[in-house]
Design an enzyme around this catalytic site. Structure first.
Site, PDB file in Angstrom:
ATOM      1  N   TYR A   9      -2.946  -1.723  10.072  1.00  0.00           N
ATOM      2  CA  TYR A   9      -2.869  -1.956   8.626  1.00  0.00           C
ATOM      3  C   TYR A   9      -1.572  -1.372   8.063  1.00  0.00           C
ATOM      4  CZ  TYR A   9      -4.300  -1.977   3.708  1.00  0.00           C
ATOM      5  OH  TYR A   9      -4.359  -2.193   2.343  1.00  0.00           O
ATOM      6  N   SER A  22       0.853  -1.185   0.000  1.00  0.00           N
ATOM      7  CA  SER A  22       0.000   0.000   0.000  1.00  0.00           C
ATOM      8  C   SER A  22       0.885   1.229   0.000  1.00  0.00           C
ATOM      9  CB  SER A  22      -0.883   0.009   1.261  1.00  0.00           C
ATOM     10  OG  SER A  22      -1.542   1.246   1.431  1.00  0.00           O
TER      11      SER A  22
END
Length: 240
Positions: free
Chosen positions: A148, A135
């Site tokens: 996350y 990400s």
């Protein structure tokens, strides 16, 4: 890499970016085998002609069950795409530690475990690849999703080291760094979102063209800011 007739294991392939990748890979002649957890989504992708393996990658037992079901079949490409976003914001209350454990396993431990188990299989092919979907948050974290962000940063570090280790083999190691994408995971996020289809197309292009990284969408801008001033990149992202 020419994807025609390649056998690909794509985790998290029944929704979001994974579903878009699955459809595009099929269009390029690849045999993409998907994993998923939701029975309705699994059935929907099976209805499109995909082979789908039911797998819960949030624990060791689920990963081992997937590997057992995969058996001894050949593999050309492993795409570690499955991921879990977990609420972990002390400003809103005490976070659920068990939910964090599940996300840590799904986002970091499962890709490592699958890589360890399947890398020997990949090395037997003339041409093979491992694609780890991290990400833009692996570069600079957002305050609202620390677990996350931490798992994606961990997977990024693992990917960088793995690429070096496998640099003299036939296995390419590619990192895909999506921005905010218009998926169910980001349904409550008001930021501008990239379509899953465009995100998938950029990841697959990196695989086809042998690039080490796919900096997708706005992640390109974040990489530029980070290259100039990591502190500024962190300051900007921590606002979210």
């Amino acid at each position: 890499m020419d994807l025609n007739n390649k056998t690909i294991l794509l985790t998290g392939g029944t929704a979001g970016i994974g579903r878009a990748m699955a459809r595009q890979l099929k269009g390029k002649g690849a045999h993409a085998v998907l994993t998923g957890r939701n029975s309705e989504r699994i059935a929907a992708m099976q209805g499109e002609g995909f082979e789908v393996l039911s797998a819960d990658l949030s624990n060791a037992g689920g990963v081992d069950a997937l590997l057992t079901e995969w058996g001894e079949r050949d593999l050309d490409v492993l795409i570690n795409n499955a991921g879990q976003l977990v609420d972990h914001d002390f400003r809103a209350g005490t976070p659920n530690a068990d939910a964090a454990d599940d996300a840590i396993y799904a986002n970091l431990n499962a890709p490592i475990r699958l890589t360890v188990a399947l890398a020997p299989r990949l090395k037997t092919q003339t041409e093979a690849a491992i694609v780890n979907v991290t990400s833009g948050l692996a570069i600079a974290p957002a305050a609202r999703t620390p677990v996350y962000c931490a798992t994606k940063a961990g997977l990024r570090s693992y990917t960088l080291a793995l690429r070096k280790q496998l640099s003299r083999t036939n296995v390419s190691v590619i990192e895909a760094l999506p921005p905010v994408v218009d998926t169910q995971m980001n349904a409550d996020n008001d930021m501008s979102k990239l379509s899953p289809e465009e995100c998938a197309a950029q990841i697959i292009a990196a695989l086809e063209n042998g690039r080490d990284e796919a900096n997708v969408g706005m992640t390109k801008a974040l990489r530029i800011v980070d290259s100039i001033s990591p502190a500024l990149a962190r300051k900007v992202m921590l606002r979210f």
